[in-house]
Design a protein around this motif. Structure first.
Motif, PDB file in Angstrom:
ATOM      1  N   ASP A  75       0.829  -1.209   0.000  1.00  0.00           N
ATOM      2  CA  ASP A  75       0.000   0.000   0.000  1.00  0.00           C
ATOM      3  C   ASP A  75       0.859   1.253   0.000  1.00  0.00           C
ATOM      4  OD1 ASP A  75       0.772   0.830   2.609  1.00  0.00           O
ATOM      5  OD2 ASP A  75      -0.834  -0.286   3.556  1.00  0.00           O
ATOM      6  N   LEU A  76       0.239   2.360  -0.394  1.00  0.00           N
ATOM      7  CA  LEU A  76       0.838   3.685  -0.340  1.00  0.00           C
ATOM      8  C   LEU A  76      -0.139   4.601   0.390  1.00  0.00           C
ATOM      9  CD1 LEU A  76       2.224   4.082  -3.977  1.00  0.00           C
ATOM     10  CD2 LEU A  76       3.572   3.723  -1.891  1.00  0.00           C
ATOM     11  N   GLY A  77       0.388   5.530   1.185  1.00  0.00           N
ATOM     12  CA  GLY A  77      -0.517   6.385   1.940  1.00  0.00           C
ATOM     13  C   GLY A  77       0.121   7.671   2.396  1.00  0.00           C
ATOM     14  N   VAL A  78      -0.673   8.456   3.115  1.00  0.00           N
ATOM     15  CA  VAL A  78      -0.251   9.731   3.685  1.00  0.00           C
ATOM     16  C   VAL A  78      -0.648   9.734   5.158  1.00  0.00           C
ATOM     17  CG1 VAL A  78      -0.504  12.234   3.624  1.00  0.00           C
ATOM     18  CG2 VAL A  78      -0.556  10.928   1.490  1.00  0.00           C
ATOM     19  N   GLN A  79       0.239  10.221   6.013  1.00  0.00           N
ATOM     20  CA  GLN A  79      -0.021  10.233   7.455  1.00  0.00           C
ATOM     21  C   GLN A  79       0.231  11.625   8.041  1.00  0.00           C
ATOM     22  OE1 GLN A  79       2.718   8.967  10.809  1.00  0.00           O
ATOM     23  NE2 GLN A  79       1.511   7.087  10.600  1.00  0.00           N
ATOM     24  N   VAL A  80      -0.693  12.061   8.904  1.00  0.00           N
ATOM     25  CA  VAL A  80      -0.495  13.250   9.737  1.00  0.00           C
ATOM     26  C   VAL A  80      -0.346  12.760  11.173  1.00  0.00           C
ATOM     27  CG1 VAL A  80      -1.468  15.423  10.528  1.00  0.00           C
ATOM     28  CG2 VAL A  80      -1.893  14.658   8.188  1.00  0.00           C
ATOM     29  N   LYS A  96      11.828  22.270  33.572  1.00  0.00           N
ATOM     30  CA  LYS A  96      10.786  21.447  32.977  1.00  0.00           C
ATOM     31  C   LYS A  96      10.363  22.014  31.630  1.00  0.00           C
ATOM     32  CE  LYS A  96       9.063  19.917  37.469  1.00  0.00           C
ATOM     33  NZ  LYS A  96       7.888  19.805  38.367  1.00  0.00           N
ATOM     34  N   HIS A  97      10.055  21.104  30.709  1.00  0.00           N
ATOM     35  CA  HIS A  97       9.694  21.498  29.352  1.00  0.00           C
ATOM     36  C   HIS A  97       8.366  20.857  28.959  1.00  0.00           C
ATOM     37  CE1 HIS A  97      13.751  23.025  27.923  1.00  0.00           C
ATOM     38  NE2 HIS A  97      14.046  22.479  29.093  1.00  0.00           N
ATOM     39  N   PHE A  98       7.678  21.518  28.064  1.00  0.00           N
ATOM     40  CA  PHE A  98       6.575  20.886  27.332  1.00  0.00           C
ATOM     41  C   PHE A  98       6.965  20.909  25.868  1.00  0.00           C
ATOM     42  CE2 PHE A  98       2.835  21.123  24.627  1.00  0.00           C
ATOM     43  CZ  PHE A  98       2.145  19.993  25.036  1.00  0.00           C
ATOM     44  N   SER A  99       6.932  19.756  25.212  1.00  0.00           N
ATOM     45  CA  SER A  99       7.338  19.702  23.812  1.00  0.00           C
ATOM     46  C   SER A  99       6.259  19.042  22.958  1.00  0.00           C
ATOM     47  CB  SER A  99       8.665  18.954  23.665  1.00  0.00           C
ATOM     48  OG  SER A  99       8.573  17.649  24.185  1.00  0.00           O
ATOM     49  N   TRP A 100       6.200  19.492  21.720  1.00  0.00           N
ATOM     50  CA  TRP A 100       5.265  18.978  20.716  1.00  0.00           C
ATOM     51  C   TRP A 100       6.040  18.712  19.440  1.00  0.00           C
ATOM     52  CZ3 TRP A 100       4.480  21.183  15.951  1.00  0.00           C
ATOM     53  CH2 TRP A 100       3.444  20.645  15.177  1.00  0.00           C
ATOM     54  N   GLN A 101       5.746  17.578  18.805  1.00  0.00           N
ATOM     55  CA  GLN A 101       6.341  17.259  17.511  1.00  0.00           C
ATOM     56  C   GLN A 101       5.242  16.766  16.581  1.00  0.00           C
ATOM     57  OE1 GLN A 101      10.088  15.389  19.836  1.00  0.00           O
ATOM     58  NE2 GLN A 101      10.059  14.849  17.662  1.00  0.00           N
ATOM     59  N   GLY A 102       5.337  17.153  15.322  1.00  0.00           N
ATOM     60  CA  GLY A 102       4.335  16.741  14.345  1.00  0.00           C
ATOM     61  C   GLY A 102       4.972  16.502  13.000  1.00  0.00           C
ATOM     62  N   GLY A 103       4.225  15.834  12.124  1.00  0.00           N
ATOM     63  CA  GLY A 103       4.770  15.546  10.808  1.00  0.00           C
ATOM     64  C   GLY A 103       3.699  15.230   9.788  1.00  0.00           C
ATOM     65  N   LEU A 104       4.053  15.385   8.513  1.00  0.00           N
ATOM     66  CA  LEU A 104       3.216  15.005   7.379  1.00  0.00           C
ATOM     67  C   LEU A 104       4.073  14.123   6.486  1.00  0.00           C
ATOM     68  CD1 LEU A 104       0.663  15.251   5.608  1.00  0.00           C
ATOM     69  CD2 LEU A 104       1.678  17.311   4.603  1.00  0.00           C
ATOM     70  N   GLU A 105       3.703  12.834   6.384  1.00  0.00           N
ATOM     71  CA  GLU A 105       4.564  11.867   5.704  1.00  0.00           C
ATOM     72  C   GLU A 105       3.844  11.125   4.587  1.00  0.00           C
ATOM     73  OE1 GLU A 105       6.655   9.182   8.420  1.00  0.00           O
ATOM     74  OE2 GLU A 105       6.035  10.500  10.055  1.00  0.00           O
ATOM     75  N   VAL A 106       4.628  10.767   3.578  1.00  0.00           N
ATOM     76  CA  VAL A 106       4.206   9.795   2.564  1.00  0.00           C
ATOM     77  C   VAL A 106       4.769   8.449   2.985  1.00  0.00           C
ATOM     78  CG1 VAL A 106       4.360   9.116   0.148  1.00  0.00           C
ATOM     79  CG2 VAL A 106       4.175  11.541   0.752  1.00  0.00           C
ATOM     80  N   LEU A 107       3.917   7.400   2.987  1.00  0.00           N
ATOM     81  CA  LEU A 107       4.296   6.096   3.533  1.00  0.00           C
ATOM     82  C   LEU A 107       4.017   4.974   2.542  1.00  0.00           C
ATOM     83  CD1 LEU A 107       2.507   6.814   6.862  1.00  0.00           C
ATOM     84  CD2 LEU A 107       4.891   6.163   6.867  1.00  0.00           C
ATOM     85  N   GLY A 108       4.785   3.892   2.677  1.00  0.00           N
ATOM     86  CA  GLY A 108       4.515   2.663   1.943  1.00  0.00           C
ATOM     87  C   GLY A 108       4.783   1.470   2.828  1.00  0.00           C
ATOM     88  N   ASP A 109       3.923   0.452   2.755  1.00  0.00           N
ATOM     89  CA  ASP A 109       4.084  -0.764   3.561  1.00  0.00           C
ATOM     90  C   ASP A 109       4.012  -1.995   2.670  1.00  0.00           C
ATOM     91  OD1 ASP A 109       4.246   0.380   6.198  1.00  0.00           O
ATOM     92  OD2 ASP A 109       2.101   0.803   6.056  1.00  0.00           O
ATOM     93  N   LYS A 110       4.853  -2.975   2.988  1.00  0.00           N
ATOM     94  CA  LYS A 110       4.849  -4.276   2.318  1.00  0.00           C
ATOM     95  C   LYS A 110       4.353  -5.323   3.313  1.00  0.00           C
ATOM     96  CE  LYS A 110       6.014  -7.837  -0.328  1.00  0.00           C
ATOM     97  NZ  LYS A 110       5.239  -8.214  -1.525  1.00  0.00           N
TER      98      LYS A 110
END
Length: 216
Positions: A75-80, A96-110
Motif C-alpha cells: 500500500d501507499l498512503g499519507v499520514q499526519v 521542565k519542558h513541554f514539547s510537541w512534535q508533528g509531521g506530514l509523511e508519505v508512507l509505503g508498507d509491504k
C-alpha cells in the motif's frame, strides 16, 4: 515498568475493541485487501525511547492515515501525526519542558500474509516534521523543522487492526528529537461504510500466503 504496564493495558483494550468493531462496524472484517481498496486509519502511540537531553520524556502520540492498496500486499498512503508531553532536563530537575512534535509523511508498507487474518509488514515514510519546545521555567519557546525518515515494522490483524514499532528520525538534528514509538491503529474502508463499490468479493487472490483458489 510503567511503560510496559501501559503497553500491556493498551494491547488488551485494543484487541477487545477490534473484536467488537469486527461485528458492529460496516466495512471492518478480515481477509486479503483487493487492489485499489482504500482505508482510513486512526491510531495512538507511546514513546518508548527518545534521543535527547531529558531524563523524563513521556510522550503520547496520535495519527491519522489514509492508504490505498496498490496490490493485496503493498500500500501507499499519507499520514499526519503528532506527539506531545512533558520533559525534565538531566541534572536540572527544575528545568521542565513541554514539547510537541508533528509531521506530514508519505508512507509505503509491504505485507507478508501468513493467513487471511494476519500479515506482518515492513514500511518506511518520509516528509516534513515540526518541533515546538517550551521551557516552563522562563517561558521561552523554540520552533524547529526537519525532514523525517520513518522506518516501521509490525503486524496487521483482521484486515483493520495495526500494531507496530516505528523510529522517527528528525534528520536535521539527528539524533536529537528522534524517538522509537509503539503504536496501534484501527482502520475502516470508507466505500464500504458510506456506500459504494468497496472491495470486490468473489475475486481470486494470489500471492504469498494466499491459499490456492482463495475467493473473497
Amino acid at each position: 515498568m510503567k511503560r510496559l504496564l501501559l503497553i500491556a493495558i493498551v494491547l488488551l483494550g485494543v484487541c477487545t475493541l477490534a473484536n467488537a468493531q469486527m461485528v458492529a462496524v460496516p466495512g471492518v472484517g478480515y481477509g486479503y485487501p483487493s487492489p485499489y481498496v482504500s482505508q482510513i486509519e486512526f491510531g495512538a502511540g507511546y514513546n518508548i525511547f527518545s534521543h535527547n537531553t531529558y531524563d523524563e520524556n513521556d510522550k503520547l502520540g496520535l495519527y491519522l492515515e489514509y492508504r490505498s492498496f496498490v496490490s493485496s500486499d503493498f500500500d501507499l498512503g499519507v499520514q499526519v501525526s503528532t506527539t506531545f508531553g512533558n520533559s525534565v532536563e538531566k541534572n536540572f530537575p527544575e528545568r521542565k519542558h513541554f514539547s510537541w512534535q508533528g509531521g506530514l509523511e508519505v508512507l509505503g508498507d509491504k505485507y507478508f500474509w501468513l493467513t487471511d487474518m494476519m500479515a506482518p509488514f515492513i514500511g518506511v515514510g518520509f516528509g516534513p516534521g515540526f518541533i515546538m519546545d517550551k521551557n516552563k521555567a522562563d517561558a521561552t519557546t523554540i520552533w524547529k523543522s526537519s525532514l523525517i525518515i520513518n522506518p516501521r515494522v509490525g503486524v496487521m490483524l483482521f484486515d483493520n487492526l495495526k500494531l507496530g514499532i516505528e523510529y522517527k528520525a528528525y534528520t536535521k538534528y539527528f539524533p536529537d528529537y528522534s524517538y522509537v514509538g509503539f503504536y496501534f491503529g484501527l482502520a475502516f474502508e470508507p466505500m464500504r461504510v458510506f456506500g459504494g463499490r468497496g472491495r470486490q468479493h468473489g475475486q481470486n487472490h494470489t500471492g504469498p500466503g494466499v491459499p490456492p483458489g482463495y475467493m473473497r
